[in-house]
Design an enzyme around this catalytic site. Structure first.
Site, PDB file in Angstrom:
ATOM      1  N   HIS A   1      -9.176  12.196  49.672  1.00 27.28           N
ATOM      2  CA  HIS A   1      -7.863  12.832  49.591  1.00 27.28           C
ATOM      3  C   HIS A   1      -8.131  14.299  49.256  1.00 27.28           C
ATOM      4  O   HIS A   1      -7.900  14.753  48.146  1.00 27.28           O
ATOM      5  CB  HIS A   1      -7.061  12.142  48.474  1.00 27.28           C
ATOM      6  CG  HIS A   1      -5.597  12.466  48.454  1.00 27.28           C
ATOM      7  ND1 HIS A   1      -5.023  13.470  49.213  1.00 27.28           N
ATOM      8  CD2 HIS A   1      -4.584  11.923  47.736  1.00 27.28           C
ATOM      9  CE1 HIS A   1      -3.728  13.512  48.963  1.00 27.28           C
ATOM     10  NE2 HIS A   1      -3.433  12.584  48.083  1.00 27.28           N
TER      11      HIS A   1
ATOM     12  N   LYS B   1      -5.849   1.259  65.267  1.00 28.15           N
ATOM     13  CA  LYS B   1      -6.317   0.198  66.164  1.00 28.15           C
ATOM     14  C   LYS B   1      -6.468   0.668  67.603  1.00 28.15           C
ATOM     15  O   LYS B   1      -5.535   0.591  68.393  1.00 28.15           O
ATOM     16  CB  LYS B   1      -5.339  -0.978  66.115  1.00 28.15           C
ATOM     17  CG  LYS B   1      -5.374  -1.717  64.789  1.00 28.15           C
ATOM     18  CD  LYS B   1      -4.446  -2.890  64.878  1.00 28.15           C
ATOM     19  CE  LYS B   1      -4.342  -3.606  63.559  1.00 28.15           C
ATOM     20  NZ  LYS B   1      -3.229  -4.536  63.548  1.00 28.15           N
TER      21      LYS B   1
ATOM     22  N   ARG C   1      -1.790  10.268  56.645  1.00 26.53           N
ATOM     23  CA  ARG C   1      -2.161   9.352  55.559  1.00 26.53           C
ATOM     24  C   ARG C   1      -2.223   7.964  56.157  1.00 26.53           C
ATOM     25  O   ARG C   1      -1.306   7.540  56.868  1.00 26.53           O
ATOM     26  CB  ARG C   1      -1.124   9.392  54.436  1.00 26.53           C
ATOM     27  CG  ARG C   1      -1.310   8.196  53.504  1.00 26.53           C
ATOM     28  CD  ARG C   1      -0.593   8.340  52.200  1.00 26.53           C
ATOM     29  NE  ARG C   1      -1.164   9.381  51.385  1.00 26.53           N
ATOM     30  CZ  ARG C   1      -0.878   9.542  50.090  1.00 26.53           C
ATOM     31  NH1 ARG C   1      -0.018   8.728  49.503  1.00 26.53           N
ATOM     32  NH2 ARG C   1      -1.425  10.507  49.400  1.00 26.53           N
TER      33      ARG C   1
ATOM     34  N   ARG D   1       4.843  12.498  46.655  1.00 30.17           N
ATOM     35  CA  ARG D   1       4.371  13.859  46.428  1.00 30.17           C
ATOM     36  C   ARG D   1       3.689  14.501  47.620  1.00 30.17           C
ATOM     37  O   ARG D   1       4.034  15.598  48.041  1.00 30.17           O
ATOM     38  CB  ARG D   1       3.359  13.888  45.274  1.00 30.17           C
ATOM     39  CG  ARG D   1       3.970  14.050  43.921  1.00 30.17           C
ATOM     40  CD  ARG D   1       3.055  13.432  42.894  1.00 30.17           C
ATOM     41  NE  ARG D   1       3.224  11.997  42.975  1.00 30.17           N
ATOM     42  CZ  ARG D   1       4.046  11.323  42.194  1.00 30.17           C
ATOM     43  NH1 ARG D   1       4.683  11.946  41.239  1.00 30.17           N
ATOM     44  NH2 ARG D   1       4.213  10.029  42.334  1.00 30.17           N
ATOM     45  N   THR D   2       2.690  13.798  48.162  1.00 31.95           N
ATOM     46  CA  THR D   2       1.865  14.424  49.191  1.00 31.95           C
ATOM     47  C   THR D   2       2.695  14.740  50.435  1.00 31.95           C
ATOM     48  O   THR D   2       2.596  15.825  51.001  1.00 31.95           O
ATOM     49  CB  THR D   2       0.670  13.511  49.548  1.00 31.95           C
ATOM     50  OG1 THR D   2      -0.004  13.189  48.327  1.00 31.95           O
ATOM     51  CG2 THR D   2      -0.291  14.191  50.484  1.00 31.95           C
TER      52      THR D   2
HETATM   53  C1  NCD Z   1      -2.753   9.407  45.066  1.00 31.92           C
HETATM   54  C2  NCD Z   1      -3.024   8.753  46.390  1.00 31.92           C
HETATM   55  O1  NCD Z   1      -2.109   8.385  47.110  1.00 31.92           O
HETATM   56  O2  NCD Z   1      -4.182   8.659  46.703  1.00 31.92           O
HETATM   57  N1  NCD Z   1      -1.479   9.913  44.936  1.00 31.92           N
HETATM   58  C3  NCD Z   1      -1.202  11.140  45.424  1.00 31.92           C
HETATM   59  O3  NCD Z   1      -1.472  11.469  46.558  1.00 31.92           O
HETATM   60  N2  NCD Z   1      -0.651  12.023  44.583  1.00 31.92           N
HETATM   61  C4  NCD Z   1      -3.170   8.604  43.934  1.00 31.92           C
HETATM   62  C5  NCD Z   1      -2.630   7.224  43.781  1.00 31.92           C
HETATM   63  O4  NCD Z   1      -1.898   6.708  44.605  1.00 31.92           O
HETATM   64  O5  NCD Z   1      -2.971   6.637  42.774  1.00 31.92           O
END
Ligand code: NCD
Length: 315
Positions: free
Chosen positions: A134, A82, A104, A54-55
């Site tokens: 997040h 690192k 991420r 999703r993200t």
């Molecule tokens: C979340 C994450 O990756 O922190 N998912 C997301 O970004 N929609 C939540 C999760 O992984 O449980």
């Protein structure tokens, strides 16, 4: 605002400005043209060193709707945090002319590290770092809650929200606690004691261990994924026990008051923290969270890159 690393860096007004801008973005996305020329010629790098569906695609869609060029760089593994290799990564991004990096990473603090280094001048957006934060997820969650329950208010004053499940490992929960309380909501964390972080007493929330006892008094139930991949020890006896005490199911849905909504950031463990009927019920806004995510991320990119000084965060 130069970067988006943590909700803690945003004032209440700045957070509201992101939500308001996202509303305009949603309207623009609703027209047949969809695309806005705002970020034409800008380069945005999606640097994902941890799994994401999703993200990652949401930020990509957001950047493309604003006409930016998007480079997807999926650095799976841990090299980014690192020392030397972070320097190499940053220099590579700089050489590619990145105006913004969406990162991420499995290590908490990796985005802050990238933002602080002298090797890269672009904006850094935290798309989830370890168990830390997040922020874009919290903003899209707040946007979704305001849309359903805000009654025209600009903030979330008085709205009662239960965040349920694996709080310990959840960066979504941390960012949401910071943001929702900043916007005036009352947050109750519901979890087994083993899945609550040390020091939770100092968070601006209530804590409950009995899910059934809070159901009738909340407007929003936000379920969290049980993050099995971050669990190296046993945090609950077994999946059945967990679902019985902390899972959302049809019986619990019935106890909610008529206007209450059900949320989950995804990906869901259907059958563990949420049953399929609950996830797909009329109260669920889980799919809408994904749609809203694109508008909110368009707003974030717009405010960071199109230079709107009205939300100067001093970061
Ligand atoms: C979340 C994450 O990756 O922190 N998912 C997301 O970004 N929609 C939540 C999760 O992984 O449980």
């Amino acid at each position: 605002m130069k970067h988006l690393l943590s909700i803690a860096d945003l004032s209440r007004e700045e957070a509201i400005s992101v939500l308001d801008t996202a509303m305009h973005m949603a309207k623009a996305s609703d027209t047949p043209m969809k695309k806005l020329p705002t970020l034409r010629g800008r380069t945005i790098v999606n640097l994902f060193a941890e799994d994401s569906t999703r993200t990652r695609i949401s930020f990509e869609a957001a950047a493309k709707r604003l006409s930016a060029d998007v480079i997807n760089f999926s650095a799976k593994g841990s090299s980014v945090s690192k020392g030397e290799s972070l320097k190499d990564t940053a220099q590579t991004l700089q050489a590619m002319g990145a105006d913004a990096v969406i990162i991420r990473h499995g290590a908490s603090g990796a985005p802050a590290r990238l933002a602080d280094c002298q090797w890269m001048s672009g904006a850094v957006i935290n798309a989830g770092d370890g168990t830390h934060e997040h922020p874009s997820q919290a903003l899209l969650d707040a946007f979704t809650i305001r849309k359903h329950l805000g009654q025209g208010r600009e903030d979330l004053q008085g709205i009662r929200i239960a965040i349920v499940g694996d709080v310990l490992h959840s960066r979504v929960a941390r960012s949401n606690v910071l943001l929702l309380t900043k916007l005036g909501a009352h947050v109750t964390l519901v979890a087994p004691p083993t899945l609550l972080p040390v020091g939770v007493e100092s968070w601006p929330v209530s804590v409950a261990y009995d899910f059934d006892a809070v159901l009738e008094s909340v407007d929003v139930v936000m379920m969290l994924r049980v993050q099995l991949e971050r669990m190296s020890e046993l945090f609950f006896p077994n999946a059945r026990e967990y679902s019985r005490y902390f899972g959302l199911n049809s019986a619990r849905l019935k106890k909610l008051h008529p206007g209450a909504i059900v949320m989950h950031p995804g990906p869901m463990n259907r059958g563990l923290e949420i049953t399929a009927e609950s996830a797909d019920s009329a109260r669920s806004v889980i799919i809408e969270q994904v749609t809203n995510g694109v508008s909110v991320r368009m707003a974030i990119l717009y405010l960071l890159l199109a230079g709107d000084t009205s939300i100067e965060a001093g970061a």
